[in-house]
Design an enzyme around this catalytic site. Structure first.
Site, PDB file in Angstrom:
ATOM      1  NE  ARG A 287      -3.617  -0.017   2.126  1.00  0.00           N
ATOM      2  CZ  ARG A 287      -4.313  -0.773   2.969  1.00  0.00           C
ATOM      3  NH1 ARG A 287      -4.209  -0.574   4.268  1.00  0.00           N
ATOM      4  NH2 ARG A 287      -5.116  -1.719   2.521  1.00  0.00           N
ATOM      5  CE1 TYR A 288       0.721   4.297   4.284  1.00  0.00           C
ATOM      6  CE2 TYR A 288       0.912   2.071   5.159  1.00  0.00           C
ATOM      7  CZ  TYR A 288       0.338   3.330   5.194  1.00  0.00           C
ATOM      8  OH  TYR A 288      -0.616   3.618   6.132  1.00  0.00           O
TER       9      TYR A 288
ATOM     10  NE  ARG B 244       5.535   2.172   6.001  1.00  0.00           N
ATOM     11  CZ  ARG B 244       5.138   3.307   5.421  1.00  0.00           C
ATOM     12  NH1 ARG B 244       5.655   3.672   4.248  1.00  0.00           N
ATOM     13  NH2 ARG B 244       4.209   4.056   5.976  1.00  0.00           N
TER      14      ARG B 244
ATOM     15  CB  CYS C 262      -4.447 -15.478  15.642  1.00  0.00           C
ATOM     16  SG  CYS C 262      -3.652 -13.908  15.816  1.00  0.00           S
TER      17      CYS C 262
ATOM     18  CB  CYS D 247      -8.580  -9.505  19.387  1.00  0.00           C
ATOM     19  SG  CYS D 247      -6.935  -9.865  19.999  1.00  0.00           S
TER      20      CYS D 247
ATOM     21  CB  CYS E 276      -9.372  -9.515  14.902  1.00  0.00           C
ATOM     22  SG  CYS E 276      -8.065  -9.826  13.709  1.00  0.00           S
TER      23      CYS E 276
ATOM     24  NE  ARG F 143      -4.455  -7.869   8.117  1.00  0.00           N
ATOM     25  CZ  ARG F 143      -3.427  -7.450   8.846  1.00  0.00           C
ATOM     26  NH1 ARG F 143      -2.961  -8.194   9.829  1.00  0.00           N
ATOM     27  NH2 ARG F 143      -2.849  -6.306   8.576  1.00  0.00           N
TER      28      ARG F 143
ATOM     29  CG  ASP G  27      -9.494  -1.088  11.503  1.00  0.00           C
ATOM     30  OD1 ASP G  27      -9.367   0.141  11.311  1.00  0.00           O
ATOM     31  OD2 ASP G  27      -8.542  -1.897  11.464  1.00  0.00           O
TER      32      ASP G  27
ATOM     33  CG  ASP H 208      -5.289   1.201   8.727  1.00  0.00           C
ATOM     34  OD1 ASP H 208      -5.066   1.735   7.613  1.00  0.00           O
ATOM     35  OD2 ASP H 208      -4.593   0.291   9.197  1.00  0.00           O
TER      36      ASP H 208
ATOM     37  CE  LYS I 214      -0.815   1.240  10.479  1.00  0.00           C
ATOM     38  NZ  LYS I 214      -0.423   0.543   9.215  1.00  0.00           N
TER      39      LYS I 214
HETATM   40  C1  LIG Z   1       0.317  -0.406   9.010  1.00  0.00           C
HETATM   41  C2  LIG Z   1       0.755  -0.843   7.701  1.00  0.00           C
HETATM   42  C3  LIG Z   1       2.092  -0.743   7.326  1.00  0.00           C
HETATM   43  C4  LIG Z   1       3.145  -0.177   8.224  1.00  0.00           C
HETATM   44  O1  LIG Z   1       2.894   1.176   8.486  1.00  0.00           O
HETATM   45  P1  LIG Z   1       3.887   2.032   9.393  1.00  0.00           P
HETATM   46  O2  LIG Z   1       3.209   3.340   9.561  1.00  0.00           O
HETATM   47  O3  LIG Z   1       5.176   2.121   8.649  1.00  0.00           O
HETATM   48  O4  LIG Z   1       4.041   1.286  10.685  1.00  0.00           O
HETATM   49  C5  LIG Z   1       2.442  -1.169   6.058  1.00  0.00           C
HETATM   50  N1  LIG Z   1       1.523  -1.658   5.214  1.00  0.00           N
HETATM   51  C6  LIG Z   1       0.218  -1.753   5.533  1.00  0.00           C
HETATM   52  C7  LIG Z   1      -0.742  -2.291   4.534  1.00  0.00           C
HETATM   53  C8  LIG Z   1      -0.204  -1.367   6.795  1.00  0.00           C
HETATM   54  O5  LIG Z   1      -1.504  -1.478   7.118  1.00  0.00           O
END
Ligand SMILES: *Cc1c(COP(=O)(O)O)cnc(C)c1O
Length: 418
Positions: free
Chosen positions: A160-161, A164, A173, A177, A180, A182, A342, A379, A386
């Site tokens: 998504r980002y 990363r 799990c 929870c 959750c 997921r 969520d 989120d 986020k």
């Molecule tokens: C939370 C999340 C991350 C990591 O986000 P950070 O702000 O770097 O901790 C990476 N990918 C996805 C899809 C996430 O939901």
């Protein structure tokens, strides 16, 4: 098992403590606890509370089994009938199976030992014991609210980002929870662990995407995998030159601290820089066992952050939340994120107004260590990622001055020439 035998089994206490690194010792104000050696290189703290629970609910079972994480998984509570045997469920709790859907339950015996049989409103009990309110689906609540399926270029990866990825390495799990994110994937009992082939394809994706410098292993809970399977993943990712850091998202140290064995920690520290994001909810989770587990991880040089979901009547009180953050800092865990709950189906009874989260942050900033303050985030539904929410400290501008207020509400000016 009888308590006397248990105590006699801890005759190794002296040796045990000499094996302990000089970390922070368990807080003496916590439940009294014993240090027990279960195998030559594994020493665990066990609180008297857990000891009593074991004797009462698993008669004939020894402390070695209790301290074995696989025993904890095998003996987890997975049905309302089992929970009823030691908790005495309320109508609201037992009626959670009224719908044909039958919401899955999973609680480790260790975490069960922390639940209060006399108080259905106890925070920890509410996080894991289902109630009929989960059957009410409110407007805006959907499965997969974060659209993770949509942002998935290859199975198990959410990209998504820009730099990363999230790598969902298992659906299993050790605790379910009730809120959750997921739930939709974790509760699918039929399809639990991913195959090695699926892992390899996901790793291949990361290898082919040089922009990925940070890989976040999540699930499910990666620490429910065996040491060798975790090591397989870490080794493969570690050898990819552009992967600079690896993170593991887990609740295991909280619900099954017995998993944090010396062998596990010894293996993990080979793959630095390795970070751990732990899902903590409430200060009552910070038991002698958990303190022990976190000390081991911190002594292995693993930076730890905590991710907490804001939950109505559980941790949305400023005093409770501040206590949680203070207890976390004492065990070297940095409060990292505070999440707005969520909108998964049937979660309305957990959700707080956004103002509660802002109020918590407002009550921390200035009043306590900056290290204790997490980022409060939503989120964004639909996969927006986020988004931070902050109390507003800016009042406005006056010519070349920015007018701001501090944590006490006093007004200040700061020259900001444009
Ligand atoms: C939370 C999340 C991350 C990591 O986000 P950070 O702000 O770097 O901790 C990476 N990918 C996805 C899809 C996430 O939901």
């Amino acid at each position: 098992m009888k308590k006397e035998e248990t105590v006699s089994e801890s005759q190794e206490t002296e040796d045990a403590s000499s094996l302990e690194p000089p970390g922070i010792q368990p807080d003496s104000r916590q439940t009294p606890s014993l240090t027990i050696q279960t195998s030559p290189n594994t020493v665990f703290t066990v609180s008297n509370r857990s000891m009593e629970f074991l004797a009462k609910h698993f008669p004939g079972t020894g402390i070695n089994d209790w301290n074995n994480w696989q025993w904890q998984v095998r003996n987890s509570y997975t049905s309302l009938d089992q929970l009823n045997s030691f908790l005495g469920l309320t109508d609201l709790e037992s009626n959670s199976k009224a719908s044909g859907k039958n919401l899955p339950v999973r609680i480790t015996p260790y975490y069960a030992s922390l639940l209060d049989p006399d108080n259905p409103e106890q925070p920890l009990r509410r996080t894991v014991v289902p109630v009929a309110l989960e059957l009410n689906v409110s407007p805006g609540e959907v499965e997969d609210p974060l659209s993770e399926t949509f942002d998935s270029p290859v199975k198990l990866i959410v990209h998504r980002y820009p730099d990363r990825v999230l790598f969902l390495v298992t659906n299993f799990c050790s605790a379910f929870c009730r809120y959750c994110t997921r739930t939709h994937m974790v509760s699918k009992q039929d399809k639990v662990h991913s195959s090695q082939n699926e892992w390899d394809l996901a790793i291949e994706y990361i290898r082919n995407h040089e922009e990925v410098r940070d890989v976040l292993l999540s699930g499910g809970d990666p620490l429910t995998l065996s040491d060798s399977r975790i090591e397989y993943l870490l080794a493969k990712l570690h050898e990819i030159p552009h992967v600079e850091i690896i993170r593991i998202g887990t609740k295991v140290p909280v619900v099954m601290p017995q998993r944090i064995t010396r062998d596990l920690v010894k293996m993990l520290k080979k793959y630095h820089p390795l970070y751990l994001s732990i899902h903590f909810t409430h200060p009552d989770e910070i038991t002698p066992e958990v303190i022990d587990a976190c000390n081991r991880l911190a002594d292995a040089g693993i930076p730890m952050g905590s991710q907490t979901v804001l939950l109505k009547g559980i941790n949305d009180d400023a005093t409770v939340f501040k206590k949680l953050t203070h207890e976390l800092l004492k065990i070297r865990v940095k409060p990292y994120y505070l999440y707005q709950c969520d909108p998964i189906p049937g979660s309305a009874h957990f959700r707080t107004p956004l103002e509660s989260g802002l109020e918590i942050i407002r009550n921390l900033r200035g009043f306590t260590s900056g290290y204790a303050i997490p980022h409060f985030v939503i989120d964004a539904p639909g996969g927006g990622g986020k988004i931070p929410l902050l109390p507003d400290y800016v009042i406005g501008r006056e010519n070349d001055d920015l007018i701001i207020k501090n944590y006490e509400g006093k007004t200040y000016r700061f020259p900001d020439y444009i």
